[in-house]
Design an enzyme around this catalytic site. Structure first.
Site, PDB file in Angstrom:
ATOM      1  N   ARG A 111       0.795  -1.251   0.000  1.00 15.75           N
ATOM      2  CA  ARG A 111       0.000   0.000   0.000  1.00 15.75           C
ATOM      3  C   ARG A 111       0.817   1.286   0.000  1.00 15.75           C
ATOM      4  O   ARG A 111       0.241   2.378   0.009  1.00 15.75           O
ATOM      5  CB  ARG A 111      -0.990   0.046   1.176  1.00 15.75           C
ATOM      6  CG  ARG A 111      -2.118  -0.935   1.081  1.00 15.75           C
ATOM      7  CD  ARG A 111      -3.303  -0.583   1.957  1.00 15.75           C
ATOM      8  NE  ARG A 111      -2.988  -0.506   3.368  1.00 15.75           N
ATOM      9  CZ  ARG A 111      -3.898  -0.287   4.310  1.00 15.75           C
ATOM     10  NH1 ARG A 111      -5.172  -0.119   3.977  1.00 15.75           N
ATOM     11  NH2 ARG A 111      -3.560  -0.231   5.580  1.00 15.75           N
ATOM     12  N   ASP A 112       2.147   1.201  -0.021  1.00 15.44           N
ATOM     13  CA  ASP A 112       2.941   2.437  -0.031  1.00 15.44           C
ATOM     14  C   ASP A 112       4.222   2.251  -0.847  1.00 15.44           C
ATOM     15  O   ASP A 112       5.296   2.705  -0.454  1.00 15.44           O
ATOM     16  CB  ASP A 112       3.277   2.860   1.396  1.00 15.44           C
ATOM     17  CG  ASP A 112       3.782   4.311   1.476  1.00 15.44           C
ATOM     18  OD1 ASP A 112       3.523   5.091   0.539  1.00 15.44           O
ATOM     19  OD2 ASP A 112       4.443   4.658   2.474  1.00 15.44           O
ATOM     20  N   LEU A 113       4.093   1.609  -2.008  1.00 10.16           N
ATOM     21  CA  LEU A 113       5.261   1.430  -2.860  1.00 10.16           C
ATOM     22  C   LEU A 113       5.625   2.744  -3.539  1.00 10.16           C
ATOM     23  O   LEU A 113       4.772   3.417  -4.119  1.00 10.16           O
ATOM     24  CB  LEU A 113       4.981   0.366  -3.934  1.00 10.16           C
ATOM     25  CG  LEU A 113       4.931  -1.081  -3.459  1.00 10.16           C
ATOM     26  CD1 LEU A 113       4.586  -1.989  -4.625  1.00 10.16           C
ATOM     27  CD2 LEU A 113       6.250  -1.502  -2.828  1.00 10.16           C
ATOM     28  N   ASN A 117      10.864   3.618  -0.844  1.00 10.98           N
ATOM     29  CA  ASN A 117      10.617   2.420  -0.042  1.00 10.98           C
ATOM     30  C   ASN A 117      11.140   1.150  -0.702  1.00 10.98           C
ATOM     31  O   ASN A 117      10.785   0.043  -0.286  1.00 10.98           O
ATOM     32  CB  ASN A 117       9.114   2.271   0.232  1.00 10.98           C
ATOM     33  CG  ASN A 117       8.626   3.278   1.259  1.00 10.98           C
ATOM     34  OD1 ASN A 117       9.425   3.860   1.983  1.00 10.98           O
ATOM     35  ND2 ASN A 117       7.326   3.492   1.305  1.00 10.98           N
ATOM     36  N   ASP A 151       1.353   6.994  -0.231  1.00 10.10           N
ATOM     37  CA  ASP A 151       1.731   8.249  -0.867  1.00 10.10           C
ATOM     38  C   ASP A 151       0.804   8.456  -2.057  1.00 10.10           C
ATOM     39  O   ASP A 151       0.806   7.661  -3.004  1.00 10.10           O
ATOM     40  CB  ASP A 151       3.190   8.162  -1.317  1.00 10.10           C
ATOM     41  CG  ASP A 151       3.719   9.477  -1.845  1.00 10.10           C
ATOM     42  OD1 ASP A 151       2.925  10.255  -2.399  1.00 10.10           O
ATOM     43  OD2 ASP A 151       4.936   9.724  -1.730  1.00 10.10           O
TER      44      ASP A 151
END
Length: 267
Positions: A111-113, A117, A151
């Site tokens: 959910r935040d690639l 990261n 993001d």
């Protein structure tokens, strides 16, 4: 978050590995730390940063902060905007998709690639920062506010609408955004375009020298409707001719043919 690197060679005897200690600010919601711990415990897998320990520590001025003791990953940030040619990017993208295949098979969606990261370490990639992950283990942690989840610059349309109801296809959309930006040097679709189902951009129009494979790959991952997007990391790998049995190639061809027809009907 504040990340402090500690060399434990003295404390634990010479030859001990260095580790990264991630200390969450005192005002950071504890659910982030609890969710990351749960996700990392579920993902003791190659390509995912390893968790060694976690806990709470006193901080100056009173109170406590959460900390995580993690593997120290030495590598380069994944390709930022406009920094790669397809022949350079293709191998790391394949490595990233193989890691995501393992993560999704374990029941977790990152959910935040985003480039910050993902670290490149030789021919490998390592996923970091699973504080907003969803799925196996992580969902036992307290829920997060919508503005804490991911993001927006790399977020799939369905995740913008409802971040609690996402599938692995949301992570694949983020891979498409990362790839598009790395190849073209331009930002991907805006939030407005994503929420209005604007057809995905064609990187070949920005960079005519891109091979057709790169264009097909990006457009397959940036379909705003998850039902028309490459549905799994396995399918995305098959688009690049990797790791897929012949029956999956047949299913993929049928899926892509149907997705293209649906896309053309919208134009």
């Amino acid at each position: 978050d504040e990340v402090v690197l500690l060399d434990l060679g003295v404390a634990a005897g010479e030859g001990a590995d260095a580790v990264a200690v991630k200390v969450l600010r005192a005002d950071t919601p504890s659910p982030l730390a609890r969710r990351e711990v749960a996700a990392l415990l579920a993902l003791d897998l190659p390509g995912v940063v390893r968790l060694y320990d976690d806990g709470r520590c006193p901080i100056e001025g009173g109170g406590e902060a959460s900390f995580l003791v993690m593997e120290l990953v030495v590598g380069e940030r994944f390709f930022p905007r406009g920094t790669a040619r397809w022949e350079t990017l293709r191998g790391p993208i394949v490595a990233l998709l193989r890691v995501l295949r393992r993560v999704h098979a374990a029941g977790v969606v990152h959910r935040d690639l985003k480039p910050a990261n993902i670290l490149r370490r030789g021919d490998e990639v390592v996923l970091l920062d699973l504080g907003v992950a969803a799925g196996e283990g992580a969902d036992a942690a307290p829920p997060l506010d919508a503005d804490e989840i991911g993001d927006a610059a790399y977020m799939a349309p369905e995740q913008i609408r409802d971040p609690e109801r996402v599938t692995p296809a949301a992570d694949l959309y983020a891979v498409g955004m990362i790839t598009y930006e790395a190849l073209t040097g331009r930002a991907g679709p805006s939030i407005h375009e994503r929420l209005n189902d604007t057809p995905p951009p064609d990187p070949g129009e920005v960079c005519p020298e891109l091979p057709p494979e790169a264009t097909r790959f990006v457009r397959a991952l940036l379909q705003p409707d998850p039902g028309q997007r490459a549905p799994t990391a396995e399918a995305a790998l098959a688009l690049l001719g990797h790791d897929a049995p012949s029956e999956l190639h047949d299913d993929l061809r049928r899926w892509w043919s149907g997705a293209e027809r649906s896309r053309e009907a919208l134009l």
